[in-house]
Design an enzyme around this catalytic site. Structure first.
Site, PDB file in Angstrom:
ATOM      1  N   ASP D  17      75.120  34.099  40.480  1.00 44.08           N
ATOM      2  CA  ASP D  17      75.042  35.499  40.626  1.00 44.08           C
ATOM      3  C   ASP D  17      73.677  36.007  41.236  1.00 44.08           C
ATOM      4  OD1 ASP D  17      77.450  35.427  38.950  1.00 44.08           O
ATOM      5  OD2 ASP D  17      77.048  37.431  38.327  1.00 44.08           O
ATOM      6  N   ARG D  96      64.180  41.151  26.951  1.00 40.79           N
ATOM      7  CA  ARG D  96      64.275  42.015  28.055  1.00 40.79           C
ATOM      8  C   ARG D  96      62.741  42.548  28.314  1.00 40.79           C
ATOM      9  NH1 ARG D  96      67.135  38.952  29.261  1.00 40.79           N
ATOM     10  NH2 ARG D  96      69.302  38.897  28.723  1.00 40.79           N
ATOM     11  N   ASP D 125      72.098  45.110  28.829  1.00 38.45           N
ATOM     12  CA  ASP D 125      70.692  44.547  29.570  1.00 38.45           C
ATOM     13  C   ASP D 125      70.341  45.749  30.542  1.00 38.45           C
ATOM     14  OD1 ASP D 125      70.342  42.536  27.718  1.00 38.45           O
ATOM     15  OD2 ASP D 125      71.599  41.142  28.834  1.00 38.45           O
ATOM     16  N   SER D 181      80.335  34.497  28.710  1.00 40.33           N
ATOM     17  CA  SER D 181      79.111  34.684  29.473  1.00 40.33           C
ATOM     18  C   SER D 181      77.962  34.359  28.353  1.00 40.33           C
ATOM     19  CB  SER D 181      79.011  35.868  29.954  1.00 40.33           C
ATOM     20  OG  SER D 181      78.621  36.834  29.057  1.00 40.33           O
TER      21      SER D 181
END
Lengths: 394, 394, 394, 394
Positions: D17, D96, D125, D181
């Protein structure tokens, strides 16, 4: 003129903005149905109806929602002693879901897929309208012209709106616009923006419209007896002249009159808007202010101390949700239910004096008060509940 | 006369009750040291000192704790916007730990193992005194005559106290006792019990001693500028005459004067006592009421919305703890610290008008307000904090 | 023997302490009625009954309250995901109000003015018993011998109790007392005091009686489907053998069996007692631990996010109240009502694996889950509620 | 190729990605700087660097932020016993803001006006990245291709991405993509979406990568002594072999090893995402799970009961804020400060056993425990604080 689109129900106020929006929506190809809620504001409803029809509305709904506003929206706020950030009594925030309910009902009745409103993109009201409409009818589409570039770029200022109005035969206000914006309903009026935006600037003396100036209000107080059942007022008596009102709407209107006469309910605050900025607002909430004080008093008198503490936490959350437009959310319904439960035994009469901007509590009485000089809390509670029938052998 | 016991420090008020307790403690064999805190109450301290010595106190301490009371006890309450049950400003509850601190210090200095007080067994003050003393000095023993059968059975009523006083040369008050009890300090005066116990009974007009009657107070408002730093007032200016005060104690006294003149700070409430009963109290809290409104305003103006919400929850807990006498508890110290932390950027000036029992906010300004019409909350916060220095490239 | 006094209902356990108390109460002149609740503990109830009668009890009540314990006390705790201080599942705290209810009922039936118990003056159980009894019957008097000097000074240690037992024909336990104290019921067993008091000491391996040692428990998991309605389990199926239970009591007993077999439910904690000290306790709560995890999962799956957050705060308060003995308080009843309200749509089936001391969630399904990948929260909520019937025109 | 625009710092993962996004950004005219944080995930960082350069990145930053991640982000979560919705340990949510901090620092160093990331428009996210970046640098612009029609319409599925990759020389993964994922870092790994999306589906046995299967994990426990100071671990000793680690990063890695070996830290939950939908996630948090239990224990052992209750409320709020991406908000910083304050005396050693997916507390000791059998809370607190030095005269 664009190709025919679909029907839109417009939250119409009768003023310049929503009149221009009405015409503009027609220009975009929509069939427009105007809805004007009579929620207690000062307005010439007949004139507004004629104006909307003249501007091309297919239909105009004018509905008096005052009683519903008091019973379904203001009363839960009274239950909660609802204050946003310790000071704002939520007058506008409570009106929005009441109006949204009717917008959706009309849209469903008329088979309209769209709802439009004239709220700006910086305020709370857009959020309150839209969360309300979407919650009640997930398939509806909301049109907010003041957030659409094709609209706000065309009307960067009031001058452009005036020109557009003149061009399209929209009656232009003859009196100059007040240098601030207002929102009025049965519960309150708000003033913000314009010259008020600078939080240091004092409110001009002639700004206030819903309450008298305390410096010139009567030198003699009015005294009231306010009777509550299940946490809401059911009877108001003026002990000076015996005037009595019993229905929700009538007694609320009367409290507005008395409070207005004595200058009760003015506040000047800075609050935190939902969208993340601080905003200065000036409010007049006459009846609401009397009821806030009276309910606080009868509640403290009749509710268990620990239940009160828990309920206080729930009310803080409730007020925040209402301010932010979440009236029709599952959490707000849950809170309303819990808070109402806490009010089951909140009953009795509060004596108040209203004078020079103040509400004074003079005394209170109740058929089932927990007030008792000798017994402690738990014992007293169960005596009242008569949960276990005991042989009173000592 | 019993055999010699030990030394006791008595919280002495100069009144009939603690005078009788002083003599009675001596009868029980104690050496009595009287302590009378000047915490702002109306009192002839010299006369009280002479009286205590005449009654046999070995020593009399009279200490002016007013400045300490304002800075260490009232200021944290201002930080917290402290209200118990939404209305009571905690005037008595804040004074107790201030007095307890000195009782313990004197006991330690004098090597006394006992502390005695004249609070009754039904009220909050016994708890506040005792939790304070025990927390500060776990080895101390508190003597509470009004909870001891040998004392309260001997003095079932005022008549017996009077007889005892006459017998032991204790000066008896010449004016008849007010039909209610009072507790006064720099922050407030409370009235309760007696004819006030029935919550329906109105307070007599001549009850109030610390504020003027709003019906006869001046017809012209006073206007003040109150400047805050780190959440406490640091300067008060009367804009009508330029009078300015800067120190904590002086400005607090001045605010008391102004509020008193305009009848500000009266409330009549029913509250839930720690020991489990409901109780009616009438309070006058003049300066505290002005500061409550002014601080609320500057705080809303300068504090982040979400921090405010968290701080509000902490303040509710703080107020409850203070009411219940837990000033010297770990949780109260934790809360005081957290709340003080939230006040770091609470600075600016609030303009208020004081008139006929009301405090009106007229405007506010701040060197570092979060008020900004264009930017949202998080961005604005970090702009002010300058946490990350950025190239301002747009 | 003192003069005849009155009738006392004694919470009798069959053990040495309450047997001595029974005889001692008779010595003091009371008529003693023994009550022994079968609340799921390991006990020879027949033997206990005979023993109490032999010791002079006028009457012995033995009542099986297990079903009531599960439905009226454990289920509300499941609703709340009740944990005290994040870890203790409240097994003893939930049993006390169940027992107290029956003590009061028997006292009322028998016209007894007194209730006696064998709890010590340092623990939580005295408070729980007494608050329960006083709340349910304010006129009752509780006798707590272990807080009475005439009792505890006479029995300063176990030796004096043994001597008293031998003198009065009270059967003395033949096996040596475990070096800790225990409290068992259908939900849990607790171990504390004695050699466990030092929080550093490990629990001996042979201490545990209600669950197997995970090191020797089966190497093959059991898998269960637990079906919930309105937040409580209504059906448990073991998918390995098809065994199914539906009634509250039966399924709870079955979950105890499965959890016990796999060593599930052991915790070793230090907790804060009501009376203000920290205390080390070791607990086994087999079925309760499975239900905690399963309910947490189905609740998260079916409850609105924001309602969950509010309910979580209410549950924290509920757990604290239950721990501290306030089951029959107005605030606890208010919380129970609100929490139950939040459970109306908590329904579905959770698949769990039970293995080596652990409960693993494997999956879950529900007829009315809010789980939906496409729609946001508010819209989804109202779709499920079908509050407003809309023309699904798109 | 569009005209040259500006520099963008891309949060690069090395996967398909973000490789496609890198190339696509170049196509749009941006100069791309790739940033790949080594935050403990399994990754060939050298290969990723080469790959990014080969795809046209002007520069590639690979930074090891593991120590910073543990000390500045995981430790505050340990302080808080942070759990989102009672179960999720926040492994992704904590990473994050750590990454965002470096994205902003690089952007500032490189004079880049843009930051880009590969998070989708449905997850948490994107919010966490963007709130973090905007808070730290209000002037930055975030590019989120997966929310831009020109991107997501071009790449409706994985097939189109693969085709684009082949066309532009982006190396295509040879192993088939897992049907779910993942997001991994030093603290945890998450699995969601794909076949896991149906919350009824069990996780395949071969899904787990960070912990062993408890059914095949060792039959002998490991026992650890974990020493805390100011609420964070400062030393871990394996009592079976004497292995000891002292630095934050090293001991955290070691706890990961031990927990992994014994299958500790697996959970399967449904959670409420920030954007309003429910989502099923499976997590492995090995070291975090041990520390959660150990810290809970030492905290309960050393912290005052009432402070603990207040801190618990603050922690709930903290966890919610971290989950929702508000790490760099004023309220989160306020909470972090208050929570850290509560940890000042949280010190001592916890003995734990790690076995078959479980963490068992075996005992605990502390130099300044509040554990004391005889004294009550307040007295004990002040004894420890030595606030007032008293003559120990009894």
């Amino acid at each position: 003129m664009a190709e025919p689109r679909d029907t839109v129900v417009l939250a119409y106020s009768g003023g310049l903005d929503t009149s221009c929006i009405l015409v503009w929506l027609k220009e975009q190809g929509y069939t427009v149905i105007a809805f004007l809620a009579n929620i207690g504001q000062t307005e010439d409803f007949d004139a507004a109806q004629k104006k909307a029809l003249a501007l091309g509305a297919k239909k105009v709904y004018i509905q008096d929602v005052c009683r519903e506003f008091v019973e379904d929206f203001i009363w839960p706020a009274v239950h909660a002693n609802a204050l946003y950030e310790d000071r704002y009594m939520l007058g506008s925030a409570l009106a929005r879901p009441c109006i949204a309910r009717h917008l959706v009902l009309i849209a469903q009745e008329e088979g309209a897929r769209y709802i439009a409103h004239g709220a700006t993109g910086k305020g709370n009201d857009q959020v309150r309208f839209e969360l309300g409409c979407y919650a009640l009818c997930p398939s509806i589409k909301v049109i907010a012209p003041w957030r659409m570039p094709e609209f706000y770029q065309r009307f960067p200022g009031r001058r452009e709106l005036m020109e557009y109005a003149q061009k399209h035969g929209i009656p232009v206000p003859v009196t100059p616009k007040a240098p601030w914006s207002m929102d009025e309903n049965l519960m309150h009026i708000s003033y913000e923006a314009g010259i008020l935006e600078n939080p240091k600037n004092r409110a001009p003396l002639d700004l206030y419209t819903k309450t008298c100036n305390p410096t010139t209000s009567p030198d003699v107080p009015d005294e009231l007896e306010i009777e509550f059942e299940k946490g809401v007022p059911v009877k108001v008596t003026n002990t000076r002249n015996g005037v009595t009102h019993r229905s929700a709407l009538e007694l609320f209107v009367y409290l507005n009159d008395i409070a207005s006469k004595h200058g009760v309910g003015r506040v000047d605050i800075v609050e935190n808007r939902f969208v993340g900025m601080k905003s200065r607002g000036i409010y007049e909430t006459p009846a609401g202010t009397i009821l806030y004080h009276a309910h606080l008093d009868i509640e403290a008198f009749t509710m268990d101390r620990e239940v009160r503490k828990i309920k206080q936490g729930l009310s803080l959350k409730f007020s925040e949700l209402v301010y932010n437009g979440f009236w029709y959310s599952p959490e707000c319904e849950f809170l309303k239910h819990c808070i109402a439960r806490s009010q089951q035994a909140v009953a009795g009469t509060v004596h108040v004096s209203v004078f020079k901007g103040q509400v004074y509590i003079l005394g209170r009485e109740s058929p089932h008060s927990l007030y008792n000089e000798e017994l402690v809390r738990l014992k007293e509670y169960h005596r009242l509940q008569s949960k276990v029938s005991t042989k009173q052998d000592e």
